[in-house]
Design a protein around this motif. Structure first.
Motif, PDB file in Angstrom:
ATOM      1  N   PHE A 180      -3.702 -16.304  -2.554  1.00 31.41           N
ATOM      2  CA  PHE A 180      -3.448 -15.343  -3.630  1.00 31.41           C
ATOM      3  C   PHE A 180      -4.356 -14.130  -3.501  1.00 31.41           C
ATOM      4  N   TYR A 181      -5.639 -14.386  -3.287  1.00 31.37           N
ATOM      5  CA  TYR A 181      -6.594 -13.288  -3.174  1.00 31.37           C
ATOM      6  C   TYR A 181      -6.365 -12.465  -1.898  1.00 31.37           C
ATOM      7  N   SER A 182      -5.999 -13.131  -0.815  1.00 33.10           N
ATOM      8  CA  SER A 182      -5.754 -12.415   0.438  1.00 33.10           C
ATOM      9  C   SER A 182      -4.572 -11.458   0.306  1.00 33.10           C
ATOM     10  N   ALA A 183      -3.511 -11.928  -0.340  1.00 37.71           N
ATOM     11  CA  ALA A 183      -2.332 -11.085  -0.515  1.00 37.71           C
ATOM     12  C   ALA A 183      -2.666  -9.846  -1.341  1.00 37.71           C
ATOM     13  N   HIS A 184      -3.362 -10.032  -2.423  1.00 40.87           N
ATOM     14  CA  HIS A 184      -3.699  -8.897  -3.275  1.00 40.87           C
ATOM     15  C   HIS A 184      -4.739  -7.987  -2.625  1.00 40.87           C
ATOM     16  N   ALA A 185      -5.568  -8.529  -1.770  1.00 34.93           N
ATOM     17  CA  ALA A 185      -6.485  -7.680  -1.001  1.00 34.93           C
ATOM     18  C   ALA A 185      -5.711  -6.772  -0.057  1.00 34.93           C
ATOM     19  N   LEU A 186      -4.648  -7.309   0.553  1.00 33.78           N
ATOM     20  CA  LEU A 186      -3.795  -6.478   1.407  1.00 33.78           C
ATOM     21  C   LEU A 186      -3.088  -5.390   0.605  1.00 33.78           C
ATOM     22  N   PHE A 187      -2.622  -5.738  -0.590  1.00 33.77           N
ATOM     23  CA  PHE A 187      -2.012  -4.721  -1.454  1.00 33.77           C
ATOM     24  C   PHE A 187      -3.009  -3.615  -1.782  1.00 33.77           C
ATOM     25  N   LEU A 188      -4.236  -4.012  -2.053  1.00 33.57           N
ATOM     26  CA  LEU A 188      -5.262  -3.030  -2.387  1.00 33.57           C
ATOM     27  C   LEU A 188      -5.561  -2.110  -1.205  1.00 33.57           C
ATOM     28  N   ILE A 189      -5.610  -2.676   0.008  1.00 39.05           N
ATOM     29  CA  ILE A 189      -5.846  -1.857   1.200  1.00 39.05           C
ATOM     30  C   ILE A 189      -4.721  -0.847   1.391  1.00 39.05           C
ATOM     31  N   GLY A 190      -3.475  -1.309   1.217  1.00 36.77           N
ATOM     32  CA  GLY A 190      -2.343  -0.402   1.376  1.00 36.77           C
ATOM     33  C   GLY A 190      -2.339   0.724   0.372  1.00 36.77           C
ATOM     34  N   LEU A 191      -2.766   0.457  -0.855  1.00 39.69           N
ATOM     35  CA  LEU A 191      -2.781   1.485  -1.896  1.00 39.69           C
ATOM     36  C   LEU A 191      -3.946   2.459  -1.735  1.00 39.69           C
ATOM     37  N   LEU A 192      -5.077   1.965  -1.237  1.00 38.81           N
ATOM     38  CA  LEU A 192      -6.253   2.825  -1.092  1.00 38.81           C
ATOM     39  C   LEU A 192      -6.251   3.636   0.194  1.00 38.81           C
ATOM     40  N   TYR A 193      -5.377   3.296   1.136  1.00 38.25           N
ATOM     41  CA  TYR A 193      -5.318   4.046   2.408  1.00 38.25           C
ATOM     42  C   TYR A 193      -4.578   5.357   2.141  1.00 38.25           C
ATOM     43  N   THR A 194      -5.319   6.447   2.014  1.00 37.26           N
ATOM     44  CA  THR A 194      -4.753   7.719   1.566  1.00 37.26           C
ATOM     45  C   THR A 194      -3.916   8.385   2.661  1.00 37.26           C
ATOM     46  N   LYS A 195      -3.150   9.389   2.233  1.00 41.97           N
ATOM     47  CA  LYS A 195      -2.285  10.108   3.162  1.00 41.97           C
ATOM     48  C   LYS A 195      -3.058  10.977   4.137  1.00 41.97           C
ATOM     49  N   ARG A 196      -4.295  11.265   3.820  1.00 45.45           N
ATOM     50  CA  ARG A 196      -5.094  12.082   4.725  1.00 45.45           C
ATOM     51  C   ARG A 196      -5.466  11.345   6.008  1.00 45.45           C
ATOM     52  N   LEU A 197      -5.460  10.021   5.955  1.00 46.83           N
ATOM     53  CA  LEU A 197      -5.812   9.223   7.126  1.00 46.83           C
ATOM     54  C   LEU A 197      -4.590   9.035   8.021  1.00 46.83           C
ATOM     55  N   PRO A 198      -4.805   8.889   9.338  1.00 44.82           N
ATOM     56  CA  PRO A 198      -3.661   8.743  10.257  1.00 44.82           C
ATOM     57  C   PRO A 198      -2.929   7.420  10.058  1.00 44.82           C
ATOM     58  N   GLY A 199      -1.618   7.468  10.236  1.00 45.82           N
ATOM     59  CA  GLY A 199      -0.799   6.261  10.120  1.00 45.82           C
ATOM     60  C   GLY A 199      -0.708   5.700   8.732  1.00 45.82           C
ATOM     61  N   HIS A 200      -0.730   6.576   7.723  1.00 49.86           N
ATOM     62  CA  HIS A 200      -0.726   6.111   6.330  1.00 49.86           C
ATOM     63  C   HIS A 200       0.491   5.251   6.019  1.00 49.86           C
ATOM     64  N   THR A 201       1.680   5.733   6.388  1.00 48.06           N
ATOM     65  CA  THR A 201       2.907   5.014   6.035  1.00 48.06           C
ATOM     66  C   THR A 201       2.977   3.661   6.727  1.00 48.06           C
ATOM     67  N   LEU A 202       2.559   3.598   7.983  1.00 47.45           N
ATOM     68  CA  LEU A 202       2.582   2.325   8.708  1.00 47.45           C
ATOM     69  C   LEU A 202       1.621   1.313   8.088  1.00 47.45           C
ATOM     70  N   VAL A 203       0.412   1.756   7.780  1.00 46.98           N
ATOM     71  CA  VAL A 203      -0.569   0.850   7.166  1.00 46.98           C
ATOM     72  C   VAL A 203      -0.064   0.355   5.813  1.00 46.98           C
TER      73      VAL A 203
END
Length: 295
Positions: free
Chosen positions: A25-48
């Motif tokens: 449960f925690y791992s899944a939500h950690a992945l969701f958090l990473i995807g949301l915090l990875y901003t558009k300014r960083l490369p490969g935003h949509t893929l991440v």
């Protein structure tokens, strides 16, 4: 077995299940958090973003099925993972198109005109396929002569070299790489009856260009509205640049004519003045001198 013992057993079993499945449960939500915090300014935003949510949905579906045996939880997360996977494939397809490079003869034109407008290489090469191919012209060869050919039947784009546009032996402007040879004629022919070319276009150096006929290009653009808008933007901008260049050339020519006319007028005035002064001097020499004694 009393009620208190039964309650303790149930609670202990629930705690065991939670402790065994909590990391999922925690791992899944950690992945969701990473995807949301990875901003558009960083490369490969949509893929991440897509990949992190895909793995998160898969983990939650496994967590719901194996630990809690809730089939509806499993199915919902599987549906979400499948939808995210489809979007991931679409994103990877666009990334693959962006990483491709056009053939060398089209690269400069694509980089200057089409890439800044977010046209993919695949879309650009699809446009190229509907052309009549690449044509070459040698030095001092004439692309079109004034009044000889009907304008607006084709649209040509310069790939390499340089051409000069003139009218009545007066140079108007140059056509450089990634500029259209006959954009103004193309636009005018689409709005009114076609007329012959009013200019002459000659190659300054060995050049090459790609040509689209009106019939084939308009048929293609009817089903590709995005490329139609792109070409309208490029043609309009090309016409504006050439109008500015031709007006600058005409103004410079008129300024040179005015300077020459002023110089000629000044020379003529000086000549008239010197001629008048010489006449006056001759008259004074021819008049008889009268002395006081004679008077």
């Amino acid at each position: 077995m009393d009620v208190e013992n039964i309650t303790n057993i149930i609670v202990s079993e629930d705690e065991t299940v939670w402790n065994n499945s909590g990391y999922l449960f925690y791992s899944a939500h950690a992945l969701f958090l990473i995807g949301l915090l990875y901003t558009k300014r960083l490369p490969g935003h949509t893929l991440v973003f897509r990949i992190s949510f895909l793995f998160g949905f898969c983990i939650l579906s496994f967590w719901g099925y194996t630990k809690h045996c809730h089939i509806e939880v499993y199915l919902w997360f599987i549906i979400l993972a499948a939808a995210d996977l489809m979007m991931l494939f679409t994103t990877m397809k666009h990334v693959y198109y962006r990483l491709q490079s056009p053939p060398s003869q089209y690269k400069s034109v694509y980089d200057i005109l089409f890439q800044p407008l977010n046209v993919s290489v695949v879309e650009f090469m699809e446009l190229v396929k509907h052309s009549d191919g690449v044509k070459k012209i040698d030095v001092n060869d004439i692309y079109v002569s004034e009044g000889e050919r009907r304008a607006g039947d084709a649209l040509s784009l310069l790939l390499t070299g340089r051409l000069t546009v003139s009218q009545k032996e007066a140079n108007l402007y140059n056509i450089e790489v990634a500029q259209f040879l006959d954009s103004s004629q193309w636009e005018a022919a689409g709005r009114q009856d076609t007329k012959p070319f009013q200019v002459t276009i000659v190659a300054d150096v060995e050049s090459s260009f790609i040509t689209w006929t009106r019939e084939k290009l308009e048929k293609y653009l009817k089903t590709h509205k995005f490329m139609e808008r792109i070409l309208n933007i490029l043609i309009g901008r090309d016409i504006a640049v050439k109008l500015y260049a031709s007006k600058s050339t005409q103004s410079s020519i008129s300024e040179k004519k005015e300077v020459k006319q002023t110089a000629k007028t000044e020379e003529l005035d000086e000549g008239v003045g010197s001629f008048g002064s010489s006449i006056d001097s001759k008259k004074s020499e021819n008049q008889p001198s009268i002395s006081i004694s004679n008077a």
